[in-house]
Design a protein around this motif. Structure first.
Motif, PDB file in Angstrom:
ATOM      1  N   TRP A 165       0.801  -1.218   0.000  1.00  0.00           N
ATOM      2  CA  TRP A 165       0.000   0.000   0.000  1.00  0.00           C
ATOM      3  C   TRP A 165       0.840   1.277   0.000  1.00  0.00           C
ATOM      4  CZ3 TRP A 165      -4.846  -0.957  -1.058  1.00  0.00           C
ATOM      5  CH2 TRP A 165      -5.373  -2.197  -0.736  1.00  0.00           C
ATOM      6  N   ALA A 166       2.090   1.200  -0.417  1.00  0.00           N
ATOM      7  CA  ALA A 166       3.007   2.346  -0.339  1.00  0.00           C
ATOM      8  C   ALA A 166       2.481   3.581  -1.060  1.00  0.00           C
ATOM      9  CB  ALA A 166       4.379   1.970  -0.884  1.00  0.00           C
ATOM     10  N   GLU A 167       1.717   3.397  -2.120  1.00  0.00           N
ATOM     11  CA  GLU A 167       1.195   4.556  -2.858  1.00  0.00           C
ATOM     12  C   GLU A 167      -0.039   5.156  -2.195  1.00  0.00           C
ATOM     13  OE1 GLU A 167       1.104   4.516  -7.012  1.00  0.00           O
ATOM     14  OE2 GLU A 167       2.966   3.387  -7.179  1.00  0.00           O
ATOM     15  N   GLU A 168      -0.674   4.409  -1.303  1.00  0.00           N
ATOM     16  CA  GLU A 168      -1.892   4.880  -0.655  1.00  0.00           C
ATOM     17  C   GLU A 168      -1.690   5.331   0.792  1.00  0.00           C
ATOM     18  OE1 GLU A 168      -1.861   1.953  -2.382  1.00  0.00           O
ATOM     19  OE2 GLU A 168      -3.080   2.510  -4.096  1.00  0.00           O
ATOM     20  N   VAL A 169      -0.675   4.805   1.475  1.00  0.00           N
ATOM     21  CA  VAL A 169      -0.485   5.057   2.903  1.00  0.00           C
ATOM     22  C   VAL A 169       0.940   5.535   3.178  1.00  0.00           C
ATOM     23  CG1 VAL A 169      -0.509   4.022   5.211  1.00  0.00           C
ATOM     24  CG2 VAL A 169      -2.174   3.278   3.510  1.00  0.00           C
ATOM     25  N   GLN A 170       1.043   6.614   3.925  1.00  0.00           N
ATOM     26  CA  GLN A 170       2.346   7.122   4.374  1.00  0.00           C
ATOM     27  C   GLN A 170       2.387   6.991   5.897  1.00  0.00           C
ATOM     28  OE1 GLN A 170       2.809  11.365   4.164  1.00  0.00           O
ATOM     29  NE2 GLN A 170       5.015  11.258   4.511  1.00  0.00           N
TER      30      GLN A 170
ATOM     31  N   THR B   8      -3.598   8.772   0.770  1.00  0.00           N
ATOM     32  CA  THR B   8      -3.763   9.628  -0.403  1.00  0.00           C
ATOM     33  C   THR B   8      -5.222  10.013  -0.612  1.00  0.00           C
ATOM     34  OG1 THR B   8      -3.856   7.690  -1.853  1.00  0.00           O
ATOM     35  CG2 THR B   8      -1.714   8.771  -1.590  1.00  0.00           C
ATOM     36  N   ILE B   9      -6.165   9.216  -0.112  1.00  0.00           N
ATOM     37  CA  ILE B   9      -7.580   9.550  -0.315  1.00  0.00           C
ATOM     38  C   ILE B   9      -8.025  10.720   0.555  1.00  0.00           C
ATOM     39  CG2 ILE B   9      -8.251   7.267  -1.123  1.00  0.00           C
ATOM     40  CD1 ILE B   9      -9.424   6.713   1.662  1.00  0.00           C
ATOM     41  N   ASP B  10      -7.294  11.004   1.630  1.00  0.00           N
ATOM     42  CA  ASP B  10      -7.591  12.159   2.476  1.00  0.00           C
ATOM     43  C   ASP B  10      -6.279  12.694   3.060  1.00  0.00           C
ATOM     44  OD1 ASP B  10      -7.201   9.988   4.153  1.00  0.00           O
ATOM     45  OD2 ASP B  10      -9.157  10.121   5.105  1.00  0.00           O
ATOM     46  N   PRO B  11      -5.444  13.285   2.207  1.00  0.00           N
ATOM     47  CA  PRO B  11      -4.068  13.647   2.594  1.00  0.00           C
ATOM     48  C   PRO B  11      -3.956  14.720   3.674  1.00  0.00           C
ATOM     49  CG  PRO B  11      -4.606  14.593   0.461  1.00  0.00           C
ATOM     50  CD  PRO B  11      -5.744  13.685   0.834  1.00  0.00           C
ATOM     51  N   ASP B  12      -5.009  15.466   3.919  1.00  0.00           N
ATOM     52  CA  ASP B  12      -4.952  16.515   4.936  1.00  0.00           C
ATOM     53  C   ASP B  12      -5.324  16.026   6.331  1.00  0.00           C
ATOM     54  OD1 ASP B  12      -4.190  18.356   2.995  1.00  0.00           O
ATOM     55  OD2 ASP B  12      -6.270  18.854   2.521  1.00  0.00           O
ATOM     56  N   VAL B  13      -5.663  14.748   6.438  1.00  0.00           N
ATOM     57  CA  VAL B  13      -6.064  14.172   7.716  1.00  0.00           C
ATOM     58  C   VAL B  13      -4.952  13.242   8.211  1.00  0.00           C
ATOM     59  CG1 VAL B  13      -7.760  12.727   8.911  1.00  0.00           C
ATOM     60  CG2 VAL B  13      -8.493  14.262   7.065  1.00  0.00           C
ATOM     61  N   THR B  14      -4.506  13.479   9.425  1.00  0.00           N
ATOM     62  CA  THR B  14      -3.528  12.592  10.059  1.00  0.00           C
ATOM     63  C   THR B  14      -4.299  11.643  10.956  1.00  0.00           C
ATOM     64  OG1 THR B  14      -1.853  14.326  10.023  1.00  0.00           O
ATOM     65  CG2 THR B  14      -1.482  12.482  11.526  1.00  0.00           C
ATOM     66  N   LEU B  15      -4.152  10.361  10.687  1.00  0.00           N
ATOM     67  CA  LEU B  15      -4.888   9.338  11.420  1.00  0.00           C
ATOM     68  C   LEU B  15      -3.964   8.588  12.367  1.00  0.00           C
ATOM     69  CD1 LEU B  15      -6.853   7.948   8.379  1.00  0.00           C
ATOM     70  CD2 LEU B  15      -7.845   9.188  10.299  1.00  0.00           C
ATOM     71  N   GLY B  16      -4.537   8.068  13.417  1.00  0.00           N
ATOM     72  CA  GLY B  16      -3.810   7.221  14.352  1.00  0.00           C
ATOM     73  C   GLY B  16      -4.621   5.982  14.648  1.00  0.00           C
ATOM     74  N   CYS B  17      -3.918   4.901  14.867  1.00  0.00           N
ATOM     75  CA  CYS B  17      -4.582   3.630  15.141  1.00  0.00           C
ATOM     76  C   CYS B  17      -3.745   2.859  16.162  1.00  0.00           C
ATOM     77  CB  CYS B  17      -4.688   2.850  13.837  1.00  0.00           C
ATOM     78  SG  CYS B  17      -5.702   1.387  13.930  1.00  0.00           S
TER      79      CYS B  17
END
Length: 117
Positions: A15-20, A39-48
């Protein structure tokens, strides 16, 4: 077992092209926190916060199987978990952290990276 490394490797493999991945750290034995952008929502920083279990969807019961499942979950839209998100003081939107639990505290290196981006 290096759960964080296995998850990062799976993300980079599939998923390297979709997830950083912006950062990861061990939160407890067999538990890793991952901070990332998609990449689908690049302005949102997510945590899990991911806790290893021996029942990954691929049925292997291995760290590698769990890591592949985690990578898929990081790449996919949040879906029904969107109602269970909370934003922390650093702007990280944590997914599926129970309301009676505080959001994980990122290490200083992750906080510096977020401040610079």
């Amino acid at each position: 077992m290096n759960l964080a490394r296995s998850i990062i490797d799976a993300v980079n493999s599939y998923w390297a092209e979709e997830v950083q991945i912006l950062g990861s750290w061990e939160d407890a034995p067999a538990v890793v926190c991952v901070v990332y952008r998609r990449t689908i929502d690049p302005d949102v920083t997510l945590g899990c916060r991911l806790q290893f279990h021996e029942n990954p969807a691929d049925g292997t019961g291995t760290v590698e199987g769990f890591a592949r499942d985690a990578a898929v979950n990081l790449a996919e839209p949040i879906g029904f978990q969107a109602s269970r998100t909370r934003q922390d003081q650093y702007g990280i939107v944590w997914v599926a952290i129970p309301s009676d639990r505080s959001t994980p505290e990122p290490p200083a290196g992750v906080i510096r990276l977020l401040a610079a981006s």
